[in-house]
Every structure is written in structure tokens, then in C-alpha cells.
Design a protein around this motif. Structure first.
Motif, mmCIF file in Angstrom:
data_model
loop_
_atom_site.group_PDB
_atom_site.id
_atom_site.type_symbol
_atom_site.label_atom_id
_atom_site.label_comp_id
_atom_site.label_asym_id
_atom_site.label_seq_id
_atom_site.Cartn_x
_atom_site.Cartn_y
_atom_site.Cartn_z
ATOM 1 N N GLU A 53 -76.831 48.988 -56.723
ATOM 2 C CA GLU A 53 -75.479 49.079 -56.425
ATOM 3 C C GLU A 53 -74.932 50.502 -55.821
ATOM 4 O OE1 GLU A 53 -73.682 45.588 -59.221
ATOM 5 O OE2 GLU A 53 -72.934 47.695 -59.700
ATOM 6 N N VAL A 54 -75.346 51.515 -56.223
ATOM 7 C CA VAL A 54 -75.316 52.662 -55.673
ATOM 8 C C VAL A 54 -75.834 53.004 -54.647
ATOM 9 C CG1 VAL A 54 -75.683 55.232 -55.973
ATOM 10 C CG2 VAL A 54 -74.783 53.911 -57.880
ATOM 11 N N HIS A 55 -77.089 52.686 -54.204
ATOM 12 C CA HIS A 55 -77.728 52.533 -52.992
ATOM 13 C C HIS A 55 -76.866 51.804 -51.887
ATOM 14 C CE1 HIS A 55 -80.897 55.245 -53.880
ATOM 15 N NE2 HIS A 55 -81.382 54.422 -54.560
ATOM 16 N N ALA A 56 -76.546 50.576 -52.297
ATOM 17 C CA ALA A 56 -75.974 49.722 -51.238
ATOM 18 C C ALA A 56 -74.723 50.426 -51.046
ATOM 19 C CB ALA A 56 -75.483 48.365 -52.027
ATOM 20 N N GLY A 57 -73.687 50.880 -51.790
ATOM 21 C CA GLY A 57 -72.461 51.443 -51.637
ATOM 22 C C GLY A 57 -72.471 52.765 -50.787
ATOM 23 N N ARG B 134 -73.162 52.237 -47.056
ATOM 24 C CA ARG B 134 -72.276 51.630 -45.921
ATOM 25 C C ARG B 134 -71.598 52.787 -45.198
ATOM 26 N NH1 ARG B 134 -70.510 48.609 -50.950
ATOM 27 N NH2 ARG B 134 -71.712 46.892 -50.598
ATOM 28 N N PRO B 135 -71.197 52.646 -43.728
ATOM 29 C CA PRO B 135 -70.454 53.547 -42.888
ATOM 30 C C PRO B 135 -69.506 54.155 -43.874
ATOM 31 C CG PRO B 135 -70.740 51.180 -41.694
ATOM 32 C CD PRO B 135 -71.268 51.082 -43.098
ATOM 33 N N GLN B 136 -68.525 53.347 -44.311
ATOM 34 C CA GLN B 136 -67.547 53.941 -45.199
ATOM 35 C C GLN B 136 -68.135 54.149 -46.701
ATOM 36 O OE1 GLN B 136 -63.997 55.434 -45.678
ATOM 37 N NE2 GLN B 136 -65.271 55.820 -47.362
ATOM 38 N N LYS B 137 -68.621 55.098 -47.071
ATOM 39 C CA LYS B 137 -69.388 55.231 -48.365
ATOM 40 C C LYS B 137 -68.550 54.655 -49.428
ATOM 41 C CE LYS B 137 -72.776 58.882 -47.379
ATOM 42 N NZ LYS B 137 -72.731 59.120 -46.081
ATOM 43 N N SER B 138 -68.854 53.897 -50.489
ATOM 44 C CA SER B 138 -68.269 53.243 -51.678
ATOM 45 C C SER B 138 -69.144 53.485 -52.868
ATOM 46 C CB SER B 138 -67.548 52.240 -51.354
ATOM 47 O OG SER B 138 -68.801 51.148 -51.127
ATOM 48 N N LEU B 139 -68.558 53.485 -53.956
ATOM 49 C CA LEU B 139 -69.016 53.123 -55.329
ATOM 50 C C LEU B 139 -68.252 52.337 -55.885
ATOM 51 C CD1 LEU B 139 -69.772 56.978 -56.133
ATOM 52 C CD2 LEU B 139 -71.540 55.020 -55.702
ATOM 53 N N PRO B 140 -68.742 51.276 -56.909
ATOM 54 C CA PRO B 140 -67.967 50.543 -57.672
ATOM 55 C C PRO B 140 -67.040 51.355 -58.890
ATOM 56 C CG PRO B 140 -69.980 50.016 -57.961
ATOM 57 C CD PRO B 140 -70.231 51.113 -56.974
ATOM 58 N N PRO B 141 -65.934 50.880 -58.851
ATOM 59 C CA PRO B 141 -64.989 51.717 -60.084
ATOM 60 C C PRO B 141 -65.562 51.561 -61.323
ATOM 61 C CG PRO B 141 -63.752 49.659 -58.972
ATOM 62 C CD PRO B 141 -65.247 49.826 -58.145
ATOM 63 N N LYS B 142 -66.469 50.571 -61.662
ATOM 64 C CA LYS B 142 -66.754 50.277 -62.965
ATOM 65 C C LYS B 142 -67.666 51.597 -63.336
ATOM 66 C CE LYS B 142 -70.893 47.872 -61.558
ATOM 67 N NZ LYS B 142 -71.476 46.220 -61.528
ATOM 68 N N LEU B 143 -68.060 52.155 -62.325
ATOM 69 C CA LEU B 143 -68.941 53.337 -62.540
ATOM 70 C C LEU B 143 -67.911 54.727 -63.101
ATOM 71 C CD1 LEU B 143 -71.734 53.400 -59.771
ATOM 72 C CD2 LEU B 143 -71.589 52.399 -62.052
ATOM 73 N N PHE B 144 -66.913 54.578 -63.281
ATOM 74 C CA PHE B 144 -65.991 55.585 -63.998
ATOM 75 C C PHE B 144 -66.360 55.796 -65.364
ATOM 76 C CE2 PHE B 144 -62.600 54.650 -60.556
ATOM 77 C CZ PHE B 144 -62.837 55.413 -59.937
ATOM 78 N N TYR B 145 -66.748 54.470 -65.979
ATOM 79 C CA TYR B 145 -66.548 54.381 -67.427
ATOM 80 C C TYR B 145 -67.664 54.448 -68.094
ATOM 81 C CZ TYR B 145 -61.869 52.597 -66.079
ATOM 82 O OH TYR B 145 -60.658 52.662 -65.673
ATOM 83 N N ASP B 146 -68.208 55.742 -68.245
ATOM 84 C CA ASP B 146 -69.034 55.879 -69.293
ATOM 85 C C ASP B 146 -68.195 56.410 -70.607
ATOM 86 O OD1 ASP B 146 -68.399 58.601 -68.495
ATOM 87 O OD2 ASP B 146 -70.290 59.322 -68.270
ATOM 88 N N LYS B 147 -68.810 57.086 -71.523
ATOM 89 C CA LYS B 147 -67.951 57.629 -72.695
ATOM 90 C C LYS B 147 -66.813 58.424 -72.255
ATOM 91 C CE LYS B 147 -66.659 57.876 -76.858
ATOM 92 N NZ LYS B 147 -65.887 56.827 -77.546
ATOM 93 N N ARG B 148 -67.331 59.558 -71.563
ATOM 94 C CA ARG B 148 -66.367 60.583 -70.920
ATOM 95 C C ARG B 148 -65.275 59.963 -70.059
ATOM 96 N NH1 ARG B 148 -65.934 64.515 -66.693
ATOM 97 N NH2 ARG B 148 -64.706 66.078 -67.487
ATOM 98 N N GLY B 149 -65.541 58.987 -69.302
ATOM 99 C CA GLY B 149 -64.603 58.380 -68.453
ATOM 100 C C GLY B 149 -63.502 57.465 -69.064
#
Ligand SMILES: C[S@@+](CC[C@H](N)C(=O)[O-])C[C@H]1O[C@@H](n2cnc3c(N)ncnc32)[C@H](O)[C@@H]1O
Length: 325
Positions: free
Chosen positions: A27-31, A34-49
Motif C-alpha cells: 500500500e505504501v509503494h502504491a501510494g 502516484r502523481p499525487q503521492k498519498s498514504l492511507p490514513p490508517k497508517l497514523f495509528y500505531d501506539k503513538r498515533g
């Protein structure tokens, strides 16, 4: 995803569909390709997030949590009456399982199923809840709700899903519909959905809520890079990015981005990505709905409105919907 049901301890059970690193890597490679780079918001959430998100909920600018909590306090008895006693209560994106506490005594569910992607935070929160409510059976499930999910919930009982925090706003219209359909399938004919949805409002109020003066939202946004470094061995330097959030009026959503301060490269699992100065990574959307817009989306998913509650300033809405006959 791996799948296992295991006793987390005597107090709670855990169904673990924790995301594997190879899925995250894809998912990180796919995001980032893209021309507009993106990351899925679920990746905010480790313990610190998750801890940072809890701090966001207490910020003066972040009206969402206190308004939703106000609705649960004010209309709790009415809401509890609609949910009914003794059934199964499932919570999507349960985080610290704070808001559910306002309903538990009145609803007295047979089983509470908190579901969240932030595994350790989910376990810690479920344990705390089980300790505070000794009569309650807690079966936590670590899932990714952006993928199809099924729940190994044993036994009979009316099912209600609680989905607070306006997390539905993080979904694009198509995936939002798919999620609501999944909820309808999971709760069945007798069940329902209690969902918190942030309302459309002046851009200034929205932009303040996502650009707090203390910079906690900035830390939360930047945490996505630290999370990727830790899980995938990438070499992001969060100091080379800045938090940015603005209201996109055409799309009716807050957008969060990370802005690259100076041109540099980042390596992730043998691949190298060029970031140009001023280029952004789009990390989150938060769509805002009018009541009618949300009810239309829910209707497409086969859910019919039973009640909707709002605060006097019309900042936030809480909907209870059931499955169409
Ligand atoms: C905006 S916070 C809301 C937390 C809490 N429900 C509240 O209302 O304060 C979103 C929650 O959803 C979880 N989450 C985000 N993406 C997820 C995903 N794809 N699958 C499961 N949980 C997810 C996060 O870990 C976090 O606890």
C-alpha cells in the motif's frame, strides 16, 4: 492478513487480523508511486498515533469529540432505548473505548466487541474497560475496516454497531458506501447502526480544528512517517516535512498533507522515492456531510434513519439507522 482468535488474558478475548508488513508495504509503494503521492490514513495509528489522537480529542479547537460526547450524554437514555438491552454491541475504530462508557450501563450488552487496527492500543483499552466493568464480556478484534471483515461473534442477540468520531468521513464516497453495506450485513434484520458524523460548516472552524495551536495534529500527521520507518525500515526524516490542512470546498472535505521542505530521496525496502520541495503527500480526507447527504448515502446501503440528534450549534450529528425491510 493473519487470522487467529486467542485469549489475550482472562479478562478479554482477542481476534487478531493484524495487518502484515507485506500488505502495508504494497500500500505504501502504491501510494507513493502516484502523481499525487498519498498514504492511507490508517497508517497514523500505531501506539503513538493512538495516544496523539487522544490528545487531539482534548484540544480546544477540536470541537468534534466534545460535541459528540455532549450528544451521548444528553440523549443517552433515548439512544439506549433504541439500541435495546442485552444484545451485542460492536464498535468500529474503538480507539480508547471512551465514548462507549456513556452507553454501557444503560444498554448492558451481553457482549462488547471493540474493533480497531491499532493493536496494542486496542488491547490496552479493552483490558481497562473489562477492569472497570467486571460484568461485561469483551471480545476485541484487531481488524482493518477498509477491507471486508467478518466477525466471529458467538451466539444469538441483537447486534448494533457503534461508529463514533466521524471516522466515516475518512472514506471516499464509494468505500463509505461499501462499509455501510458491510455494517448492514453484519447487524442483520434486527440490528442497527449508531454513527457520529461531522456536519458541513464554515471553513474557518474546520481549518482551526485540524491546525491546532499546540501542533498536536502536526505531530499526529508526521507520525505516519515514523510508523513507516519502524514497520518497514524506511528512512523518512519527519523533520523534512511540514503539516498542512485545508478545507477543499469543491469536495466538501478537509485534506491533510505533508509538505516536503527541500528536495530529497527516501528509501523504502530497496526502492527510492524523490520528493521535490513543495510537493505533498496526501495523508487524510475528512468528508463533511449534511444530514440529508448522510441519510442518502445510508439509504443506498439499505439503512433507514430512525433518529438523528444534533447540538444547538449544528456542529455534529449522531444518527441511529436500522436495516430497510
Ligand atoms: C478518528 S479515531 C476515532 C477514535 C474513537 N472512536 C473516537 O471517536 O474518539 C479513528 C479510530 O479508528 C481506528 N482506525 C483507523 N483506520 C482504521 C482501519 N482501517 N481499520 C480499523 N480501525 C481503524 C484508529 O486506530 C482510531 O482508533
Amino acid at each position: 492478513m493473519g487470522s487467529a482468535t486467542l485469549p489475550a488474558d482472562d479478562a478479554i478475548r482477542l481476534t487478531d487480523l493484524h495487518e502484515q508488513a507485506d500488505t502495508m508495504l504494497r500500500e505504501v509503494h502504491a501510494g507513493l508511486s502516484r502523481p499525487q503521492k498519498s498514504l492511507p490514513p490508517k497508517l497514523f495509528y500505531d501506539k503513538r498515533g493512538s495516544v496523539l489522537f487522544d490528545r487531539i480529542t482534548r484540544l480546544p479547537e477540536y470541537y468534534l469529540t466534545r460535541t459528540e460526547v455532549g450528544l451521548l450524554r444528553r440523549y443517552g437514555p433515548e439512544i439506549a432505548g433504541l439500541l435495546g438491552k442485552g444484545g451485542i454491541l460492536l464498535e468500529l475504530g474503538s480507539g480508547s473505548s471512551t465514548k462507549i462508557r456513556l452507553l454501557l450501563e444503560a444498554v448492558r450488552p451481553r457482549l462488547y466487541v471493540p474493533m480497531d487496527i491499532s493493536r496494542q492500543h486496542l488491547i490496552d483499552s479493552a483490558r481497562r474497560l473489562a477492569a472497570d466493568y467486571p460484568w461485561l464480556t469483551v471480545h476485541a478484534a484487531c481488524i482493518d475496516f477498509t477491507r471486508p471483515w467478518d466477525l466471529p461473534v458467538p451466539g444469538p442477540g441483537r447486534r448494533n454497531v457503534f461508529f463514533p468520531g466521524s471516522s466515516i468521513g475518512n472514506f471516499e464516497p464509494g468505500p463509505a458506501l461499501a462499509l455501510l453495506r458491510r455494517v448492514r450485513e453484519q447487524v442483520g434484520r434486527e440490528g442497527g447502526l449508531l454513527i457520529g458524523v461531522d456536519l458541513r460548516k464554515a471553513a474557518g472552524t474546520l481549518e482551526k480544528a485540524y491546525n491546532d495551536a499546540q501542533g498536536i495534529t502536526a505531530d499526529f500527521n508526521l507520525n505516519v512517517l515514523a510508523h513507516i520507518n519502524r514497520r518497514l525500515g524506511a528512512d523518512f526524516d519527519p523533520g523534512r516535512f511540514l503539516h498542512e490542512a485545508h478545507y477543499n470546498a469543491r469536495e466538501g472535505r478537509i485534506e491533510m498533507h505533508l509538505v516536503c521542505r527541500q528536495q530529497h530521496r527516501v528509501r523504502i525496502d530497496g526502492r527510492s522515492y524523490l520528493f521535490r520541495a513543495g510537493e505533498t503527500i496526501h495523508t487524510e480526507n475528512s468528508y463533511k456531510y449534511s444530514i440529508a447527504e448522510f441519510q442518502q448515502r445510508a439509504a443506498q446501503a439499505g439503512l433507514v434513519p430512525v433518529s438523528v440528534w444534533t447540538d444547538p450549534e449544528d456542529l455534529f450529528s449522531m444518527h441511529y439507522l436500522t436495516v430497510a425491510a
